[in-house]
Design an enzyme around this catalytic site. Structure first.
Site, PDB file in Angstrom:
ATOM      1  N   LYS A 285       0.819  -1.349  -0.022  1.00 52.38           N
ATOM      2  CA  LYS A 285       0.083  -0.174   0.091  1.00 52.38           C
ATOM      3  C   LYS A 285       0.833   1.392   0.160  1.00 52.38           C
ATOM      4  CE  LYS A 285      -3.830  -1.810   2.652  1.00 52.38           C
ATOM      5  NZ  LYS A 285      -5.003  -1.602   1.731  1.00 52.38           N
ATOM      6  N   ARG A 359     -10.547 -11.383   1.715  1.00 51.96           N
ATOM      7  CA  ARG A 359     -11.368 -12.549   0.870  1.00 51.96           C
ATOM      8  C   ARG A 359     -10.666 -13.843   1.036  1.00 51.96           C
ATOM      9  NH1 ARG A 359     -11.570  -9.134  -4.315  1.00 51.96           N
ATOM     10  NH2 ARG A 359     -11.277  -7.590  -2.579  1.00 51.96           N
TER      11      ARG A 359
END
Length: 500
Positions: A285, A359
């Site tokens: 990130k 996920r």
């Protein structure tokens, strides 16, 4: 925090540090405000004419009114009478509670719940009052070297003034609100703790502490070897990039009378994403605001907070909480874009972006949930920035193919002033997850990012009723007031209350 009811008709004779009365725009007074106005010789109406417009979420402090025993009368704005609703009422209770906390008062009396409000009950209004008080006194100080005692609220007691015949309803609402507030405080503290303190092990210990506090709860925390034995290859692929060991947390609530025996009711399973810090893995990130990725475990935090509230309320509904907890960091062992992993379900997953890790841990927990033969499974996750783009910071994203389950969650959110908005989950979106090298890819590209993330999860939920809550936009606030919000604990508890 202590909550009680007051049924005296002589409002002007109540001795308290602060008495909250509601006033509408255009000079319309609530019943309590009218009583105080008459007792004080028209003092409230004079102020309304001169300076207070009674907009929602505003207040005005009046001190030492003649004929009134309360040291302070707090005029709380309710807006236009025809627009008064549950959200405005909750905001009014919050405005009063915030004032009491900031003024460092030890107690106060609110008459706001006694004002009729469309689509609410006295019980729900009293519940909102207790939640507001709990929110007002929360202060994070766990990692402060010097704790400023002047910043600590002294508020210990809130009394709700209601008609005598409705006192029992109000007491029920206050008890529920106190439990929800306690759950929210736990969720907020876990979210606010830094990642070097709130590790996967810390979350597991928190679950164990809850089980020690409440006999209705039992906790089990699986270590790496036990997770490997379950063949949770997708979850473990995320965890392997960190030196912090993963934890798979199972926290069960069993209603009184069914402990030690099989409950007649099928449990509702709550699955919380527990990424205690998310650097994005190899798909690193940007540095700006990466500190906020300590909040990537707010799904887990809200599930633990909900379980605490459920245990305090002693709901007649078995609940199971499942939390896959780990860190997502870059290292020589971390997932690489292009890797293929095998989930507990046997489905293979091509990892195109290691920052879509939520996920990957949730899918194995959703498969694990099958063993409980659940009435429903609800997963809660700070899953996608795309959900923030779509819904901002007001509504939680709700995804489900089960219309009845979705409507029950939406209704619970409306009742609890913790709203959600239903998003699409059409099969046509599944095409974006097609992979040439595995059964499914872990991302579907920029279009409809929150939808394709939910579509990914849906592949692992075909054996039960399921809903997904994307709380990326509602679990915490950024900026100068940065901190966890405690959402969606109110929504989840209300939903579970409705089922019970």
């Amino acid at each position: 925090m202590e909550f009680s009811t007051q049924t005296s008709a002589s409002l002007h004779q109540i001795k308290t540090a602060a008495l909250a009365v509601g006033v509408f725009a255009d000079g319309v007074l609530g019943n309590a405000a009218d009583i105080i106005d008459n007792a004080s010789g028209g003092a409230i109406r004079d102020v309304l004419k001169a300076e207070f417009t009674a907009k929602p979420n505003t207040h005005l402090v009046l001190r030492n009114l003649p004929g009134v025993a309360a040291a302070r009368v707090i005029l709380v704005g309710l807006g236009k009478q025809e627009s008064y609703n549950a959200k405005v009422h909750a905001g009014a209770e919050q405005a009063f509670a915030n004032y009491c906390a900031q003024a460092r008062l030890s107690e106060g009396v609110s008459t706001l719940a006694s004002i009729d409000c469309p689509d609410t009950t006295l019980r729900s209004r009293a519940q909102a009052c207790a939640i507001a008080a709990g929110q007002a006194v929360y202060r994070y100080d766990a990692t402060l070297g010097k704790k400023d005692s002047k910043d600590q609220p002294k508020l210990k007691k809130i009394t709700v003034h209601v008609p005598r015949a409705q006192a029992a309803q109000a007491q029920q609402g206050l008890a529920a609100g106190r439990a929800i507030a306690n759950g929210m405080q736990l969720a907020r503290k876990l979210g606010d703790l830094p990642g070097n303190v709130c590790t996967p092990t810390y979350l597991g210990n928190t679950a164990k502490e809850l089980a020690r506090e409440f006999k209705s709860l039992s906790a089990r925390v699986l270590n790496t070897k036990q997770i490997e034995a379950l063949k949770m290859g997708s979850f473990l692929s995320v965890a392997k990039g960190s030196s912090q060991p993963p934890a798979f947390i199972e926290l069960k609530y069993q209603p009184a009378g069914t402990r030690g025996a099989k409950s007649a009711k099928a449990p509702i399973v709550l699955v919380g994403k527990g990424i205690t810090f998310d650097a994005g893995g190899i798909s690193l990130k940007p540095a700006a605001n990466m500190d906020e990725m300590k909040y990537d475990m707010c799904g887990a935090a809200s599930v633990l907070g909900t379980m605490r509230a459920v245990a305090e309320l002693e709901l007649d509904q078995p609940v199971v909480a499942l939390i896959p907890a780990c860190e997502n960091l870059p290292s020589g062992l971390a997932n690489k874009p292009g890797d293929v992993v095998t989930s507990m379900s046997g489905q293979t997953i091509e990892i195109l972006n290691t920052d879509a890790e939520g996920r990957l841990v949730l899918c194995d927990a959703l498969t694990y949930a099958e063993r409980f033969r659940p009435a429903a499974v609800i997963d809660v996750a700070t899953l996608t920035g795309a959900c923030v783009v779509a819904l901002g910071h007001v509504n939680t994203g709700l995804f489900s193919k089960d219309d009845e389950l979705a409507e029950s969650l939406l209704k619970a959110g409306r009742t609890a002033n913790d709203p959600a908005w239903r998003m699409p989950l059409d099969d046509a979106y599944q095409e974006q997850l097609r992979s040439s090298f595995a059964d499914i890819a872990n991302i579907g590209g920029p279009p409809a990012g929150s939808v394709t993330a939910a579509c990914f999860l849906s592949r692992f939920t075909e054996k039960y009723r399921w809903a997904h809550l994307d709380i990326a936009g509602t679990a915490w606030r950024s900026g100068k007031d940065k901190g966890a919000s405690g959402r969606p604990v109110p929504l989840l508890v209300q939903f579970l209350q409705d089922q019970a």
